[in-house]
Motif scaffolding. Structure first.
Motif, PDB file in Angstrom:
ATOM      1  N   TYR A 275      -4.920  20.543  31.074  1.00  0.00           N
ATOM      2  CA  TYR A 275      -4.798  22.502  30.350  1.00  0.00           C
ATOM      3  C   TYR A 275      -6.061  23.154  30.883  1.00  0.00           C
ATOM      4  O   TYR A 275      -6.816  23.193  31.471  1.00  0.00           O
ATOM      5  CB  TYR A 275      -4.999  21.159  28.892  1.00  0.00           C
ATOM      6  CG  TYR A 275      -4.081  20.322  28.779  1.00  0.00           C
ATOM      7  CD1 TYR A 275      -2.810  21.214  28.440  1.00  0.00           C
ATOM      8  CD2 TYR A 275      -4.540  19.627  28.742  1.00  0.00           C
ATOM      9  CE1 TYR A 275      -1.921  19.860  27.282  1.00  0.00           C
ATOM     10  CE2 TYR A 275      -3.669  18.327  27.421  1.00  0.00           C
ATOM     11  CZ  TYR A 275      -2.327  19.135  27.641  1.00  0.00           C
ATOM     12  OH  TYR A 275      -0.670  18.669  26.399  1.00  0.00           O
TER      13      TYR A 275
ATOM     14  N   THR B 101      -9.077  25.249  30.542  1.00  0.00           N
ATOM     15  CA  THR B 101      -9.773  25.354  29.469  1.00  0.00           C
ATOM     16  C   THR B 101      -9.713  26.902  28.436  1.00  0.00           C
ATOM     17  O   THR B 101     -10.117  26.926  27.083  1.00  0.00           O
ATOM     18  CB  THR B 101     -11.474  25.556  29.496  1.00  0.00           C
ATOM     19  OG1 THR B 101     -12.173  26.159  30.098  1.00  0.00           O
ATOM     20  CG2 THR B 101     -11.288  23.817  29.729  1.00  0.00           C
ATOM     21  N   ALA B 102      -9.910  27.535  28.789  1.00  0.00           N
ATOM     22  CA  ALA B 102      -9.487  29.216  28.351  1.00  0.00           C
ATOM     23  C   ALA B 102      -7.785  29.580  27.630  1.00  0.00           C
ATOM     24  O   ALA B 102      -7.952  29.871  27.026  1.00  0.00           O
ATOM     25  CB  ALA B 102      -9.127  30.643  29.848  1.00  0.00           C
ATOM     26  N   ARG B 103      -6.652  29.207  28.688  1.00  0.00           N
ATOM     27  CA  ARG B 103      -5.495  29.063  27.496  1.00  0.00           C
ATOM     28  C   ARG B 103      -5.085  28.224  27.288  1.00  0.00           C
ATOM     29  O   ARG B 103      -4.631  28.485  25.571  1.00  0.00           O
ATOM     30  CB  ARG B 103      -4.234  29.028  28.534  1.00  0.00           C
ATOM     31  CG  ARG B 103      -3.899  30.573  29.195  1.00  0.00           C
ATOM     32  CD  ARG B 103      -2.261  30.458  30.069  1.00  0.00           C
ATOM     33  NE  ARG B 103      -2.496  28.694  30.681  1.00  0.00           N
ATOM     34  CZ  ARG B 103      -2.734  28.640  31.692  1.00  0.00           C
ATOM     35  NH1 ARG B 103      -3.046  29.856  33.111  1.00  0.00           N
ATOM     36  NH2 ARG B 103      -2.155  27.790  32.638  1.00  0.00           N
ATOM     37  N   ASP B 104      -5.405  27.382  27.297  1.00  0.00           N
ATOM     38  CA  ASP B 104      -5.437  26.027  26.090  1.00  0.00           C
ATOM     39  C   ASP B 104      -6.250  25.316  25.607  1.00  0.00           C
ATOM     40  O   ASP B 104      -6.782  23.808  25.783  1.00  0.00           O
ATOM     41  CB  ASP B 104      -3.838  24.582  26.907  1.00  0.00           C
ATOM     42  CG  ASP B 104      -3.308  25.480  28.170  1.00  0.00           C
ATOM     43  OD1 ASP B 104      -2.504  26.103  27.305  1.00  0.00           O
ATOM     44  OD2 ASP B 104      -3.148  24.358  28.963  1.00  0.00           O
ATOM     45  N   ASP B 105      -7.197  25.946  24.830  1.00  0.00           N
ATOM     46  CA  ASP B 105      -8.613  25.035  24.347  1.00  0.00           C
ATOM     47  C   ASP B 105      -8.228  24.145  23.409  1.00  0.00           C
ATOM     48  O   ASP B 105      -9.131  23.905  23.420  1.00  0.00           O
ATOM     49  CB  ASP B 105      -9.587  26.356  23.348  1.00  0.00           C
ATOM     50  CG  ASP B 105      -8.677  27.605  22.829  1.00  0.00           C
ATOM     51  OD1 ASP B 105      -7.132  27.752  22.550  1.00  0.00           O
ATOM     52  OD2 ASP B 105      -9.697  27.446  21.620  1.00  0.00           O
ATOM     53  N   LYS B 106      -6.757  24.199  22.185  1.00  0.00           N
ATOM     54  CA  LYS B 106      -6.523  23.323  21.561  1.00  0.00           C
ATOM     55  C   LYS B 106      -6.605  22.587  22.204  1.00  0.00           C
ATOM     56  O   LYS B 106      -7.737  21.043  21.833  1.00  0.00           O
ATOM     57  CB  LYS B 106      -6.224  23.952  20.046  1.00  0.00           C
ATOM     58  CG  LYS B 106      -6.655  25.051  19.468  1.00  0.00           C
ATOM     59  CD  LYS B 106      -5.239  25.171  18.247  1.00  0.00           C
ATOM     60  CE  LYS B 106      -5.992  25.593  17.563  1.00  0.00           C
ATOM     61  NZ  LYS B 106      -5.030  25.569  15.832  1.00  0.00           N
TER      62      LYS B 106
ATOM     63  N   GLU C  96     -16.656  23.322  16.242  1.00  0.00           N
ATOM     64  CA  GLU C  96     -15.534  23.294  17.753  1.00  0.00           C
ATOM     65  C   GLU C  96     -15.502  21.836  17.898  1.00  0.00           C
ATOM     66  O   GLU C  96     -13.768  21.755  18.673  1.00  0.00           O
ATOM     67  CB  GLU C  96     -16.573  24.344  18.094  1.00  0.00           C
ATOM     68  CG  GLU C  96     -14.902  25.343  18.522  1.00  0.00           C
ATOM     69  CD  GLU C  96     -15.944  26.281  19.984  1.00  0.00           C
ATOM     70  OE1 GLU C  96     -16.847  26.799  19.881  1.00  0.00           O
ATOM     71  OE2 GLU C  96     -14.690  26.606  20.777  1.00  0.00           O
TER      72      GLU C  96
ATOM     73  N   ARG D 186     -16.360  29.322  28.270  1.00  0.00           N
ATOM     74  CA  ARG D 186     -14.862  29.900  29.361  1.00  0.00           C
ATOM     75  C   ARG D 186     -15.517  30.749  30.221  1.00  0.00           C
ATOM     76  O   ARG D 186     -16.694  31.391  29.996  1.00  0.00           O
ATOM     77  CB  ARG D 186     -13.931  30.949  28.364  1.00  0.00           C
ATOM     78  CG  ARG D 186     -12.914  30.122  27.361  1.00  0.00           C
ATOM     79  CD  ARG D 186     -12.311  31.397  26.311  1.00  0.00           C
ATOM     80  NE  ARG D 186     -11.763  30.417  25.572  1.00  0.00           N
ATOM     81  CZ  ARG D 186     -11.280  30.784  24.577  1.00  0.00           C
ATOM     82  NH1 ARG D 186     -10.926  31.346  24.657  1.00  0.00           N
ATOM     83  NH2 ARG D 186     -10.982  29.910  23.201  1.00  0.00           N
TER      84      ARG D 186
ATOM     85  N   VAL E 251      -7.381  20.993  25.265  1.00  0.00           N
ATOM     86  CA  VAL E 251      -8.518  20.402  25.491  1.00  0.00           C
ATOM     87  C   VAL E 251      -9.197  19.850  24.671  1.00  0.00           C
ATOM     88  O   VAL E 251      -9.578  18.784  24.895  1.00  0.00           O
ATOM     89  CB  VAL E 251      -9.184  22.060  26.774  1.00  0.00           C
ATOM     90  CG1 VAL E 251     -10.702  21.657  27.228  1.00  0.00           C
ATOM     91  CG2 VAL E 251      -8.425  21.879  28.067  1.00  0.00           C
ATOM     92  N   ARG E 252      -9.803  20.872  23.640  1.00  0.00           N
ATOM     93  CA  ARG E 252     -10.241  19.951  22.579  1.00  0.00           C
ATOM     94  C   ARG E 252     -10.171  19.202  21.831  1.00  0.00           C
ATOM     95  O   ARG E 252     -11.158  17.707  21.431  1.00  0.00           O
ATOM     96  CB  ARG E 252     -11.326  20.901  21.167  1.00  0.00           C
ATOM     97  CG  ARG E 252     -12.063  22.066  22.097  1.00  0.00           C
ATOM     98  CD  ARG E 252     -11.997  23.369  20.552  1.00  0.00           C
ATOM     99  NE  ARG E 252     -12.429  22.659  19.915  1.00  0.00           N
ATOM    100  CZ  ARG E 252     -11.406  24.172  18.686  1.00  0.00           C
ATOM    101  NH1 ARG E 252     -10.735  24.806  18.634  1.00  0.00           N
ATOM    102  NH2 ARG E 252     -12.422  23.254  17.086  1.00  0.00           N
TER     103      ARG E 252
ATOM    104  N   GLY F  16     -14.460  22.745  27.594  1.00  0.00           N
ATOM    105  CA  GLY F  16     -14.418  23.497  26.954  1.00  0.00           C
ATOM    106  C   GLY F  16     -14.788  24.364  25.911  1.00  0.00           C
ATOM    107  O   GLY F  16     -14.669  25.339  25.438  1.00  0.00           O
TER     108      GLY F  16
END
Lengths: 215, 225
Positions: free
Chosen positions: B63, B65-70, A192, B52, B72-73, B49
């Motif tokens: 960003y 981390t809960a809403r925009d996790d992609k 991930e 959460r 953030v990653r 992220g």
């Protein structure tokens, strides 16, 4: 050395495309599976010739077969009593050939190339819901983690020996499985973190290198 | 790069792992220290992220981390303690391409970036080696390279030197010191943090000290006695 693990090389078999090798393996294994009688005698000859072409010695060949030998011999013994010694010999030749040919594919093909080839082969079935990427990744991970899990098992057995215990397979299985499950959890998190499934929906973020000085 | 923790809390199985936390991180080098189980790795995972918050919010460069996790990653790189659990492909070069492949970069870009990172880390000779044949220190350098090829804006390192000898620890630390990115470094090796901009000390899920390395490390040592 771990059985069936890729060994980089420059032989003609190494240079063949992964997809071609995969297809040839499927065809050859199907033929070997249905072969009978004295025709099966050609299987070890071809197998040895292929290993020689890939520049592997007899020891490497034997190492691929060794873990499966007890099972093959067990089945062969059963065949001697249940059928005939001819069928027992056929079984040995057939299963040895299948295992050695499959091992030759993984010895001469990098897992990433194999994964890409499998992905291409499975792509048409994606429209029917086949999770092609996940299957290809799972296969790659299985190959990658053979030495890691093998080492985990060896560590457990070594710890048991150091504490005066005897080397018993079943006694080391429990701790090894627990370690493997922990590793699986860590791996899931790392996949991930490394961007699994991010996709290419967004364009590359920025073209500059991370090593350029800060402005 | 700015990270904010707003009343961020983590509760697991009824136990509070991180108590409500309000933090704003803008420094380039941030150290996280604390006893085992103090919550420092959890805090680092929240920043990346990977975890959460049960309550509150964490933002990275704006960003959530809960809403925009992609998102953030995409801008965050994470190096873990055990390199074996993060090297995906058996061959070094193929492994380094993993993050790039997942981000949709073209193969020409893979080659360029991989060459660049291997060169910078001084491990070009490992390019075609099998990962399981490398030493622990080399594997950790490969894990770091696998993250750096994606050129993250934020780099989080969770005890990357714990399993290494002094030489490899120092080597990793020197590479990290030369990076332009924002770095959050979780470690028990206090000497690696002396040049950092800010060090945060955690104990039992709470921040007990936060400041320059000398004062924070002194507070940590006092708390551990």
């Amino acid at each position: 050395m771990i059985n069936g693990l890729y060994r980089p090389g420059a032989s003609p078999i190494h240079r063949l495309r992964a997809g071609t090798k995969l297809l040839l393996l499927a065809i050859t294994c199907t033929i070997v599976f249905f072969m009978e009688g004295w025709a099966l005698a050609v299987v070890p000859v071809i197998t040895v010739a292929l290993y020689a072409t890939a520049r592997f010695d007899a020891q490497t060949l034997y190492r691929q077969l060794r873990p499966a030998l007890p099972f093959i011999l067990l089945i062969a013994m059963f065949q001697v009593f249940a059928a005939s010694w001819v069928e027992a010999v056929e079984t040995v030749l057939r299963f040895s050939g299948l295992i050695l040919l499959a091992a030759l594919l993984s010895l001469t093909t990098s897992p990433a190339a194999l994964s890409d080839a499998m992905l291409s082969a499975m792509r048409p079935f994606k429209r029917f819901g086949l999770p092609a990427e996940q299957i290809a990744l799972a296969m790659t991970l299985a190959i990658r983690f053979i030495p890691v899990i093998s080492q985990a098992g060896e560590d457990v057995r070594e710890a048991q020996r150091a504490r005066g215990g005897r080397n018993r397979f079943f006694r080391s299985a429990g701790p090894t499985i627990i370690r493997t499950l922990k590793l699986a959890d860590e791996l899931a998190e790392a996949l991930e973190a490394r961007g699994l499934g991010l996709g290419d929906a967004e364009a590359p973020r920025r073209p500059t290198s991370a090593f350029e000085p800060r402005r | 790069m700015k990270l904010t923790f707003t009343d961020a809390t983590l509760v697991r199985n009824g136990k509070t792992v991180l108590h409500p936390l309000d933090l704003e991180l803008t420094e380039r080098r941030i150290g996280l220290i604390g006893a085992n189980g103090s919550g420092k790795s959890t805090l680092a995972r929240m920043a990346g992220g990977l975890i959460r918050p049960s309550e509150g919010a964490v933002t990275v460069a704006g960003y959530d981390t809960a809403r925009d996790d992609k998102a953030v990653r995409r801008i965050t790189g994470f190096v873990f303690q055990n390199p074996d659990s993060q090297i995906v492909y058996p061959i070094v070069e193929e492994d380094l391409a993993f993050g790039l492949k997942e981000r949709g970069f073209a193969k020409a870009e893979h080659r360029k970036r991989i060459g660049n990172v291997l060169d910078r880390l001084g491990i070009t000779d490992l390019r075609e080696r099998l990962a399981h044949e490398l030493s622990g220190g080399e594997r950790q350098l490969v894990a770091l390279a696998g993250v750096l090829v994606t050129e993250p804006e934020l780099l989080i390192l969770d005890e990357p030197t714990t399993l290494l000898d002094l030489r490899h620890s120092r080597r990793i630390a020197n590479h990290i010191a030369a990076l332009p990115q924002t770095v959050i470094f979780v470690t028990h090796h206090l000497d690696l943090l002396v040049d950092f901009d800010r060090v945060i000390v955690l104990d039992d899920g709470r921040i007990i000290a936060d400041g320059d390395p000398a004062n924070a490390i002194a507070a940590y040592k006092r708390a551990m006695i």
